[in-house]
Enzyme design. Structure first.
Site, PDB file in Angstrom:
ATOM      1  CG  ASP A 177      -2.031  -1.041   1.157  1.00 52.65           C
ATOM      2  OD1 ASP A 177      -2.676  -1.294  -0.010  1.00 52.65           O
ATOM      3  OD2 ASP A 177      -2.325  -1.602   2.019  1.00 52.65           O
TER       4      ASP A 177
ATOM      5  N   GLY B 193       2.754  -6.628  -1.101  1.00 53.73           N
ATOM      6  CA  GLY B 193       2.933  -5.970   0.285  1.00 53.73           C
ATOM      7  C   GLY B 193       2.021  -7.271   1.227  1.00 53.73           C
TER       8      GLY B 193
END
Length: 523
Positions: free
Chosen positions: A213, A254
């Site tokens: 993110d 991620g």
């Protein structure tokens, strides 16, 4: 009765249907071997259809059975076509022509996409070349499909898997779709931002970020900042920013991958890559975060309080493995749970019931007046404040952190968690993973807003040092912000505005997922 060798062969009828619509007119018709069966194949601008060529039945009545064997591929689902050749070991060019291979995007369960190949075998060079050219012409006519992409890979994301994910799963699909790529493997925080400020974006059809993110937020911020520079905007005072010039693609690599989950409904690199290849575009709202004197950044969501303090503490323990660091920060912040003293001013979303003309007129009037009389203010001690322009889906919150907003409805969700006991706060957090309404608590308030101003009330005097320690903030006493997984520290008032459809993202709109809609209905 005719001898077996004299029996005629029957072609399965292809069009026992209503009159052809635009794009259904046959462009080519020919015979190919598909799955070891000779087939009559018809190509139109909208679809590819084939039916097996079988001997005529003795009764002459086989149309119903043969029609059922007709197969169809929608051309909008095809992303590549290649000439199929047999080559010897080490041979890179030429080879014996075997036919054509068509690659299509196939939908599977749980929002997943995958690719599959259909082989159309025919040894005629002229026949295959004419079909190949026509198929390529159809594919080139689909809008939004990129031909050239700028790719950023963050090798430090999560378990350092980003490079492996890109080169093993994503790059082969881009190559198959004849997409040219220029890859930058980032070396430090802010590297992608620096590159975006300088590179020639007009040479690309889109930008792709492979990371978490924080990486995606940096690239989105860079794209939008570059757009303001190109438009000659004052970067310290942007009330009406211009749109990003090209779309952004997100390849999840991620830990949380909120934006990828929100776009695709799942964390799956191949699904994300295929949405990019197919040119699926989704306009998305973006927020600006600014102080009275400067623009801080562009972003999609933010948290002040618990969510920001957890991130700030995790950033202080970068030496720990990713999963351990985040678990430690969560538990430690929960153990030291303290409220943030803030003043919140917000402008509620106005939904007038008048007709379109009256609505536009009143909107202009509100803009001229500055809507000062409509601002509302609350102040007190808050455990967490969330400001989100997107639903923020993730594995830990499958319905979303803010399920009462949408990707592009021109509003933000303001979620305020007032001071309460640790036990009640934990109950609230657990609701995100369950089917129960996480906002159904007396200490939780939700608002649909257009703008928010957050003014922290930092302590002074003997309690200041204790306050700074518990907040895991800097020695200057700045208030930590969690903006799309990136830490920002700011002591002064922060003004958050939502800007409708400011950027295009490659992906599908998952806002209408049944679970999200059910959640929204009960809020």
């Amino acid at each position: 009765r005719a001898a077996p060798q004299e029996r005629r062969r029957r072609v399965a009828p292809l069009a026992a249907a209503p009159p052809a619509r635009a794009g259904d007119e046959p462009l080519l018709r020919g015979i190919f071997e598909i799955g070891k069966r000779s087939c009559d194949v018809v190509l139109s601008a909208r679809r590819l259809r084939w039916s097996p060529i079988l001997p005529e039945s003795p009764t002459g009545d086989s149309s119903v059975a043969l029609q059922a064997q007709e197969e169809i591929v929608e051309m909008k689902d095809v992303f590549s076509v290649k000439l199929k050749r047999r080559r010897f070991a080490g041979q890179k060019k030429g080879g014996t022509l075997l036919g054509i291979t068509i690659f299509k995007c196939l939908k599977k369960e749980e929002n997943k996409l995958t690719d599959c190949a259909i082989h159309l075998n025919n040894l005629s060079e002229d026949h295959c070349q004419s079909w190949f050219r026509q198929l390529k012409e159809i594919l080139n006519g689909f809008p939004n499909r990129p031909k050239s992409l700028k790719v950023f890979v963050n090798p430090s994301s999560h378990k350092r898997e980003a490079a492996h994910i890109y080169y093993e799963k994503v790059a082969p699909l881009f190559k198959l779709a004849d997409i040219k790529t220029d890859v930058t493997v980032t070396e430090y925080e802010g590297h992608a931002l620096s590159v975006l400020k300088e590179c020639e974006l007009q040479a690309f059809d889109g930008v792709v970020c492979v990371g978490g993110d924080g990486s995606v937020s940096e690239v989105a911020h860079g794209l939008l900042l570059r757009a303001q520079i190109n438009a000659g905007k004052d970067r310290d005072c942007i009330s009406k920013p211009v749109r990003a010039p090209i779309p952004l693609g997100v390849i999840p690599a991620g830990t949380t991958n909120i934006l990828a989950h929100t776009l695709y409904g799942i964390k799956h690199a191949v699904t994300a890559a295929l949405h990019i290849v197919m040119g699926h575009i989704q306009a998305v709202d973006v927020c600006t975060f600014s102080t009275p004197s400067k623009l801080l950044r562009f972003g999609f969501s933010a948290m002040v309080g618990f969510g920001a303090r957890t991130l700030a503490l995790a950033e202080k323990h970068r030496w720990m493995p990713s999963s351990q660091r985040k678990d430690f920060a969560f538990i430690k912040t929960l153990a030291d749970l303290k409220p943030e003293e803030c003043e919140l001013s917000f402008l509620p979303l106005q939904i007038p019931q008048e007709d379109a003309h009256e609505k536009d007129r009143k909107k202009k009037e509100r803009t001229k007046k500055g809507s000062k009389d409509q601002w509302q203010k609350i102040q007190g001690h808050f455990l967490n404040v969330s400001i989100m322009a997107i639903p923020c889906l993730c594995s830990m919150a499958p319905r979303g952190l803010a399920p009462n907003t949408r990707l592009n409805n021109g509003s933000m969700a303001l979620i305020v968690v007032r001071n309460t006991s640790r036990t009640e706060f934990v109950k609230h957090l657990k609701r995100y993973t369950s089917a129960e309404n996480q906002f159904n608590f007396p200490f939780v308030e939700t608002y649909t807003v257009q703008e928010v101003k957050v003014q922290p009330r930092l302590k002074s005097g003997p309690d200041a040092k204790e306050n700074m320690c518990l907040n895991a903030a800097s020695a200057e006493g700045n208030c930590p912000w969690n903006i799309d997984g990136d830490l920002m520290k700011e002591a002064s008032e922060v003004h958050v505005r939502v800007h409708p459809e400011l950027i295009d993202l490659y992906g599908v709109n998952t806002d209408d997922l049944e679970s999200s809609q059910a959640m929204c209905n009960c809020i």
